[in-house]
Design a protein around this motif. Structure first.
Motif, PDB file in Angstrom:
ATOM      1  N   LYS A  10     -61.823  21.712  12.625  1.00  0.00           N
ATOM      2  CA  LYS A  10     -61.727  20.070  12.554  1.00  0.00           C
ATOM      3  C   LYS A  10     -61.624  19.647  14.155  1.00  0.00           C
ATOM      4  O   LYS A  10     -60.978  20.498  15.074  1.00  0.00           O
ATOM      5  N   ILE A  11     -62.242  18.512  14.467  1.00  0.00           N
ATOM      6  CA  ILE A  11     -62.293  17.844  15.794  1.00  0.00           C
ATOM      7  C   ILE A  11     -61.939  16.475  15.891  1.00  0.00           C
ATOM      8  O   ILE A  11     -62.739  15.922  14.779  1.00  0.00           O
ATOM      9  N   GLU A  12     -61.251  16.103  16.664  1.00  0.00           N
ATOM     10  CA  GLU A  12     -60.792  14.522  16.792  1.00  0.00           C
ATOM     11  C   GLU A  12     -61.608  14.309  18.296  1.00  0.00           C
ATOM     12  O   GLU A  12     -60.794  14.799  19.182  1.00  0.00           O
ATOM     13  N   PHE A  13     -62.162  13.213  18.619  1.00  0.00           N
ATOM     14  CA  PHE A  13     -62.322  12.843  20.049  1.00  0.00           C
ATOM     15  C   PHE A  13     -62.855  11.504  20.153  1.00  0.00           C
ATOM     16  O   PHE A  13     -63.001  10.918  19.129  1.00  0.00           O
ATOM     17  N   LYS A  14     -62.748  10.956  21.260  1.00  0.00           N
ATOM     18  CA  LYS A  14     -63.085   9.630  21.667  1.00  0.00           C
ATOM     19  C   LYS A  14     -64.204   9.888  22.626  1.00  0.00           C
ATOM     20  O   LYS A  14     -64.441  10.827  23.231  1.00  0.00           O
ATOM     21  N   GLU A  15     -65.027   8.484  22.677  1.00  0.00           N
ATOM     22  CA  GLU A  15     -66.063   8.688  23.496  1.00  0.00           C
ATOM     23  C   GLU A  15     -65.751   8.028  25.096  1.00  0.00           C
ATOM     24  O   GLU A  15     -65.440   6.984  25.109  1.00  0.00           O
ATOM     25  N   ALA A  16     -65.986   8.821  25.923  1.00  0.00           N
ATOM     26  CA  ALA A  16     -65.471   8.353  27.455  1.00  0.00           C
ATOM     27  C   ALA A  16     -67.135   8.241  28.024  1.00  0.00           C
ATOM     28  O   ALA A  16     -68.268   8.873  27.772  1.00  0.00           O
ATOM     29  N   THR A  17     -66.940   7.191  29.194  1.00  0.00           N
ATOM     30  CA  THR A  17     -68.254   7.199  29.942  1.00  0.00           C
ATOM     31  C   THR A  17     -67.937   7.364  31.346  1.00  0.00           C
ATOM     32  O   THR A  17     -66.969   6.999  31.866  1.00  0.00           O
ATOM     33  N   LEU A  18     -68.808   7.974  32.140  1.00  0.00           N
ATOM     34  CA  LEU A  18     -68.573   8.089  33.635  1.00  0.00           C
ATOM     35  C   LEU A  18     -69.548   7.414  34.231  1.00  0.00           C
ATOM     36  O   LEU A  18     -70.837   7.494  34.015  1.00  0.00           O
ATOM     37  N   THR A  19     -69.104   6.586  35.362  1.00  0.00           N
ATOM     38  CA  THR A  19     -70.145   5.718  36.081  1.00  0.00           C
ATOM     39  C   THR A  19     -70.036   6.379  37.483  1.00  0.00           C
ATOM     40  O   THR A  19     -68.970   6.126  38.241  1.00  0.00           O
ATOM     41  N   MET A  20     -70.995   6.520  38.178  1.00  0.00           N
ATOM     42  CA  MET A  20     -70.946   7.211  39.451  1.00  0.00           C
ATOM     43  C   MET A  20     -71.560   6.176  40.499  1.00  0.00           C
ATOM     44  O   MET A  20     -72.583   5.483  40.243  1.00  0.00           O
ATOM     45  N   LYS A  21     -70.929   5.933  41.720  1.00  0.00           N
ATOM     46  CA  LYS A  21     -71.173   4.902  42.500  1.00  0.00           C
ATOM     47  C   LYS A  21     -71.251   5.597  43.920  1.00  0.00           C
ATOM     48  O   LYS A  21     -69.971   6.256  44.343  1.00  0.00           O
ATOM     49  N   PHE A  22     -72.081   5.319  44.898  1.00  0.00           N
ATOM     50  CA  PHE A  22     -71.876   5.830  46.088  1.00  0.00           C
ATOM     51  C   PHE A  22     -72.901   4.965  47.066  1.00  0.00           C
ATOM     52  O   PHE A  22     -73.694   4.331  46.558  1.00  0.00           O
ATOM     53  N   ASN A  23     -72.536   5.005  48.454  1.00  0.00           N
ATOM     54  CA  ASN A  23     -73.458   4.351  49.399  1.00  0.00           C
ATOM     55  C   ASN A  23     -74.266   5.500  49.988  1.00  0.00           C
ATOM     56  O   ASN A  23     -73.772   6.216  50.643  1.00  0.00           O
ATOM     57  N   PRO A  24     -75.664   5.496  49.729  1.00  0.00           N
ATOM     58  CA  PRO A  24     -76.534   6.539  50.313  1.00  0.00           C
ATOM     59  C   PRO A  24     -76.570   6.550  51.684  1.00  0.00           C
ATOM     60  O   PRO A  24     -76.773   7.805  52.216  1.00  0.00           O
ATOM     61  N   ALA A  25     -76.187   5.593  52.608  1.00  0.00           N
ATOM     62  CA  ALA A  25     -76.208   5.544  53.975  1.00  0.00           C
ATOM     63  C   ALA A  25     -74.848   5.872  54.509  1.00  0.00           C
ATOM     64  O   ALA A  25     -74.722   5.876  55.763  1.00  0.00           O
ATOM     65  N   ASP A  26     -73.859   6.231  53.596  1.00  0.00           N
ATOM     66  CA  ASP A  26     -72.550   6.579  54.145  1.00  0.00           C
ATOM     67  C   ASP A  26     -72.488   7.998  54.919  1.00  0.00           C
ATOM     68  O   ASP A  26     -73.068   9.032  54.230  1.00  0.00           O
ATOM     69  N   SER A  27     -71.930   7.813  56.112  1.00  0.00           N
ATOM     70  CA  SER A  27     -72.074   9.465  56.597  1.00  0.00           C
ATOM     71  C   SER A  27     -70.880  10.256  56.280  1.00  0.00           C
ATOM     72  O   SER A  27     -70.803  11.517  56.202  1.00  0.00           O
ATOM     73  N   VAL A  28     -69.956   9.677  55.490  1.00  0.00           N
ATOM     74  CA  VAL A  28     -68.767  10.522  54.886  1.00  0.00           C
ATOM     75  C   VAL A  28     -69.185  11.172  53.535  1.00  0.00           C
ATOM     76  O   VAL A  28     -68.597  12.039  53.137  1.00  0.00           O
ATOM     77  N   HIS A  29     -70.084  10.644  52.956  1.00  0.00           N
ATOM     78  CA  HIS A  29     -70.649  11.231  51.584  1.00  0.00           C
ATOM     79  C   HIS A  29     -69.662  11.101  50.451  1.00  0.00           C
ATOM     80  O   HIS A  29     -69.525  12.011  49.946  1.00  0.00           O
ATOM     81  N   GLU A  30     -68.906  10.011  50.525  1.00  0.00           N
ATOM     82  CA  GLU A  30     -67.796   9.765  49.433  1.00  0.00           C
ATOM     83  C   GLU A  30     -68.508   8.977  48.255  1.00  0.00           C
ATOM     84  O   GLU A  30     -69.503   8.356  48.185  1.00  0.00           O
ATOM     85  N   VAL A  31     -68.128   9.688  47.092  1.00  0.00           N
ATOM     86  CA  VAL A  31     -68.392   9.281  45.731  1.00  0.00           C
ATOM     87  C   VAL A  31     -67.408   8.771  44.940  1.00  0.00           C
ATOM     88  O   VAL A  31     -66.244   9.462  44.913  1.00  0.00           O
ATOM     89  N   THR A  32     -67.489   7.819  44.161  1.00  0.00           N
ATOM     90  CA  THR A  32     -66.510   7.249  43.387  1.00  0.00           C
ATOM     91  C   THR A  32     -66.949   7.348  41.969  1.00  0.00           C
ATOM     92  O   THR A  32     -68.104   6.669  41.539  1.00  0.00           O
TER      93      THR A  32
END
Length: 304
Positions: A136-158
């Motif tokens: 048996k399995i019990e689970f919830k549904e999660a969502t991942l939303t990726m955001k970043f600035n393509p011009a960012d020199s630090v290459h940071e992703v949220t």
């Protein structure tokens, strides 16, 4: 007379009771023996939400081998049930593939319980070779939303981790580990040595991609964020493409002439041609001389 009848009645009733018990014990022993003759089996259930938002429920079936080790079970029928308060409802039966996996596309209209959980059960049942097994399995549904600035020199992703609340609104999920990968030719590769980040109080996991990741000829790479085997949400994935990669230089001559490459060095080719050419030239010269000697012998032969 009445006493004799009552004694006979009690004796006959006692004998019937004893006979019934013996028959029940025999049937129970036969059932236990049949169960002992069957092979042990087991199921592991998982939930997957892919980057394209498709969702699947997977069951991994294993059976006990002759050497007392669990092995993958192919062509085994797995029955998937939705668990409700009123009982279990059969969703579908699926055969396992050569890797022992039976995959069920997430059914439309699957209901949640009062706490927002989906409840699924998978069973191996009524099989002539294997014992019954269930998971048996019990689970919830999660969502991942990726955001970043393509011009960012630090290459940071949220990456924002959310789940849908009872009111239909997205709620941030805190303290959930998010893994960061890069798509490669034969699968995914961790983006760095420390590629796991937990979401903060706002449900955000922030990660900086290294600058030395090699991309394609235009520098494009595919970033992947993933929740892996979480107890509440299973496995959830999202991915996006960006031009943060190092440009892969185009080789004008990817296979230079050498002994270890498809094209051999010219010097070697010329040497072999001269050697084999000399050998065949010698053969032709010998054949020519033999033919010439034969013709001279025919001329010198006296006429009778």
């Amino acid at each position: 007379m009445k006493k004799k009848i009552s004694i006979k009645f009690v004796l006959s009733k006692t004998l019937l009771t004893i006979a019934s018990c013996l028959l029940l014990n025999s049937a129970s022993a036969q059932a236990d023996s049949a169960r002992d003759d069957k092979i042990e089996s087991a199921i592991e259930l998982s939930f997957y939400k892919n980057a394209d938002l498709s969702k699947t429920i997977s069951a991994l079936a294993t059976t006990m081998g002759k050497d007392e080790k669990w092995i993958l079970a192919s062509d085994l029928n797995i029955s998937f049930y939705e668990q409700k308060n009123s009982g279990s409802v059969l969703l579908k039966s699926v055969l396992t593939n050569e890797r022992g996996i039976a995959t069920l596309p997430f059914p439309d209209g699957l209901s949640k319980d009062a706490n927002g959980f989906y409840r699924i059960m998978a069973r191996i049942e009524n099989n002539s070779l294997y014992n019954d097994a269930e998971e048996k399995i019990e689970f919830k549904e999660a969502t991942l939303t990726m955001k970043f600035n393509p011009a960012d020199s630090v290459h940071e992703v949220t990456v924002l981790v959310t789940e849908t609340g009872s009111n239909g609104k997205e709620i941030p999920v805190v303290e959930t580990e998010v893994n960061f990968f890069v798509l490669r030719l034969f699968g995914t590769m961790p983006a760095s040595e420390e590629f796991v980040v937990s979401s903060d109080e706002n449900g955000e996991a922030v990660f900086s991609y290294p600058r030395d990741i090699i991309g394609d000829h235009s520098g494009k790479i595919t970033l992947i964020a993933k929740i892996v085997d979480n107890k509440l949400f299973g496995t959830v994935e999202t991915k996006k493409e960006t031009s943060w990669g190092m440009v892969l230089p185009v080789e004008t001559n990817p296979f230079p002439r050498s002994l270890s490459n498809p094209k051999a060095p010219l010097q070697l080719i010329i040497t072999l041609v001269l050697i084999f050419g000399g050998i065949w030239a010698t053969y032709f010269y010998i054949f020519y001389q033999l033919k010439k000697i034969n013709e001279e012998n025919q001329i010198k032969k006296p006429v009778k």
